[in-house]
Design a protein around this motif. Structure first.
Motif, short mmCIF file in Angstrom:
data_model
loop_
_atom_site.label_atom_id
_atom_site.label_comp_id
_atom_site.label_asym_id
_atom_site.label_seq_id
_atom_site.Cartn_x
_atom_site.Cartn_y
_atom_site.Cartn_z
N LEU A 14 13.66 76.08 52.94
CA LEU A 14 13.54 77.11 51.92
C LEU A 14 13.46 78.49 52.56
N ARG A 15 12.65 78.62 53.59
CA ARG A 15 12.52 79.91 54.26
C ARG A 15 13.84 80.34 54.90
N ALA A 16 14.51 79.41 55.57
CA ALA A 16 15.78 79.74 56.23
C ALA A 16 16.86 80.12 55.22
N LEU A 17 16.93 79.39 54.12
CA LEU A 17 17.96 79.68 53.12
C LEU A 17 17.67 81.00 52.40
N ARG A 18 16.40 81.27 52.14
CA ARG A 18 16.05 82.53 51.49
C ARG A 18 16.38 83.71 52.40
N GLU A 19 16.04 83.59 53.68
CA GLU A 19 16.31 84.67 54.62
C GLU A 19 17.81 84.84 54.84
N ARG A 20 18.55 83.72 54.86
CA ARG A 20 20.00 83.81 55.02
C ARG A 20 20.63 84.56 53.86
N SER A 21 20.04 84.41 52.68
CA SER A 21 20.54 85.11 51.49
C SER A 21 19.96 86.50 51.33
N ALA A 22 19.11 86.91 52.30
CA ALA A 22 18.46 88.23 52.27
C ALA A 22 17.69 88.45 50.97
N LEU A 23 16.94 87.43 50.56
CA LEU A 23 16.15 87.52 49.33
C LEU A 23 14.67 87.63 49.67
N SER A 24 13.99 88.51 48.98
CA SER A 24 12.54 88.56 49.10
C SER A 24 11.94 87.43 48.26
N LEU A 25 10.68 87.13 48.48
CA LEU A 25 10.01 86.14 47.64
C LEU A 25 10.04 86.56 46.18
N SER A 26 9.86 87.85 45.94
CA SER A 26 9.85 88.35 44.57
C SER A 26 11.21 88.14 43.89
N GLU A 27 12.30 88.41 44.62
CA GLU A 27 13.62 88.25 44.04
C GLU A 27 13.94 86.77 43.80
N LEU A 28 13.56 85.90 44.74
CA LEU A 28 13.79 84.48 44.53
C LEU A 28 12.96 83.97 43.35
N ALA A 29 11.76 84.50 43.22
CA ALA A 29 10.93 84.12 42.07
C ALA A 29 11.62 84.52 40.76
N ARG A 30 12.20 85.72 40.74
CA ARG A 30 12.89 86.18 39.52
C ARG A 30 14.10 85.31 39.22
N ARG A 31 14.89 84.97 40.23
CA ARG A 31 16.10 84.19 40.01
C ARG A 31 15.82 82.74 39.63
N SER A 32 14.76 82.19 40.19
CA SER A 32 14.48 80.78 39.95
C SER A 32 13.52 80.52 38.80
N GLY A 33 12.78 81.57 38.39
CA GLY A 33 11.79 81.37 37.35
C GLY A 33 10.53 80.69 37.87
N ILE A 34 10.34 80.69 39.18
CA ILE A 34 9.17 80.08 39.81
C ILE A 34 8.24 81.18 40.30
N ALA A 35 6.97 81.02 40.06
CA ALA A 35 5.99 82.06 40.43
C ALA A 35 6.03 82.34 41.93
N LYS A 36 5.85 83.61 42.28
CA LYS A 36 5.87 84.02 43.69
C LYS A 36 4.82 83.27 44.50
N GLY A 37 3.64 83.07 43.93
CA GLY A 37 2.58 82.34 44.62
C GLY A 37 2.98 80.90 44.92
N THR A 38 3.68 80.28 43.97
CA THR A 38 4.16 78.91 44.18
C THR A 38 5.17 78.86 45.30
N LEU A 39 6.08 79.84 45.33
CA LEU A 39 7.08 79.90 46.40
C LEU A 39 6.40 80.08 47.76
N SER A 40 5.38 80.92 47.80
CA SER A 40 4.66 81.15 49.06
C SER A 40 4.02 79.85 49.54
N GLN A 41 3.46 79.06 48.62
CA GLN A 41 2.87 77.78 48.99
C GLN A 41 3.93 76.82 49.51
N LEU A 42 5.09 76.79 48.85
CA LEU A 42 6.17 75.90 49.29
C LEU A 42 6.64 76.26 50.69
N GLU A 43 6.77 77.56 50.96
CA GLU A 43 7.23 77.99 52.29
C GLU A 43 6.19 77.74 53.37
#
Length: 202
Positions: A14-43
């Motif tokens: 998840l971290r590698a793919l997000r960084e490859r796409s140059a996405l911040s946690l906030s932007e990935l949260a917006r695109r996926s509909g998943i809370a930023k805190g949840t994404l941080s826990q997953l990473e």
């Protein structure tokens, strides 16, 4: 221990793919509909993703689910222990990805699929084809108004681009699911192998 390893694999991918796409946690949260805190826990490897979460991430990142769940290696022999697989669950299905294969212009994803009784899993359709082999129980799968009924050992392949359902005809079902879709189509808009009924996914 094995579940922890699965969490580490997801975290690293998840971290590698997000960084490859140059996405911040906030932007990935917006695109996926998943809370930023949840994404941080997953990473960090401490999250407990659902089937819907993983497929929402695959859609937001534009990659197959297998890119999130499998280790980046390609040995000549691949041995997968079932007790070491991350389990993705929805209302009716428990799904374990066994293998992803890129075959010329096709992507094939192989899953161990368990379907629980008393629920119906619905998909409005996605690119590609679905192949199903039942190993235990009786499964109804395919068009919602006229599904195919599969007994142990039965196999069906059908176009996945039209509405289809998964449900048992009694007790629990163990089956093998193979998703086949064009590599240039991007990941199927799944909610898991099978998301909750009414979701616009698998």
């Amino acid at each position: 221990m094995e579940r922890e390893r699965g969490g580490r694999v997801l975290a690293a991918n998840l971290r590698a793919l997000r960084e490859r796409s140059a996405l911040s946690l906030s932007e990935l949260a917006r695109r996926s509909g998943i809370a930023k805190g949840t994404l941080s826990q997953l990473e960090s490897g401490s999250g407990n993703p659902t089937i819907e979460t993983v497929f929402s991430l695959s859609n937001a990142l534009g990659v197959p689910v297998s890119s999130l769940l499998t280790e980046r290696e390609d040995p000549e022999v691949v041995l997968v222990r079932s007790d070491g697989l991350e389990v993705l669950s929805s209302n009716a299905v428990d799904l374990r990805m066994l293998r992803r294969m890129d075959v010329t212009e096709r992507v094939i994803e192989l899953y161990d699929q368990r379907v629980r009784p008393g629920e119906r899993q619905y998909s409005s359709g996605h690119p590609g084809r679905e192949h199903v082999v039942v190993t235990d129980g009786v499964l109804r799968v395919g068009p919602p108004d006229s599904p195919y009924e599969l007994n142990p050992g039965d196999y069906v392949c059908f176009p996945a681009d039209r509405p289809h359902i998964y449900e048992t005809a009694g007790g629990p079902v163990t089956s093998v699911l193979l998703l086949e879709y064009p590599a240039d189509a991007g990941p199927p808009t799944l909610g898991g192998s099978c998301p909750a009924e009414g979701a616009d996914r698998r």
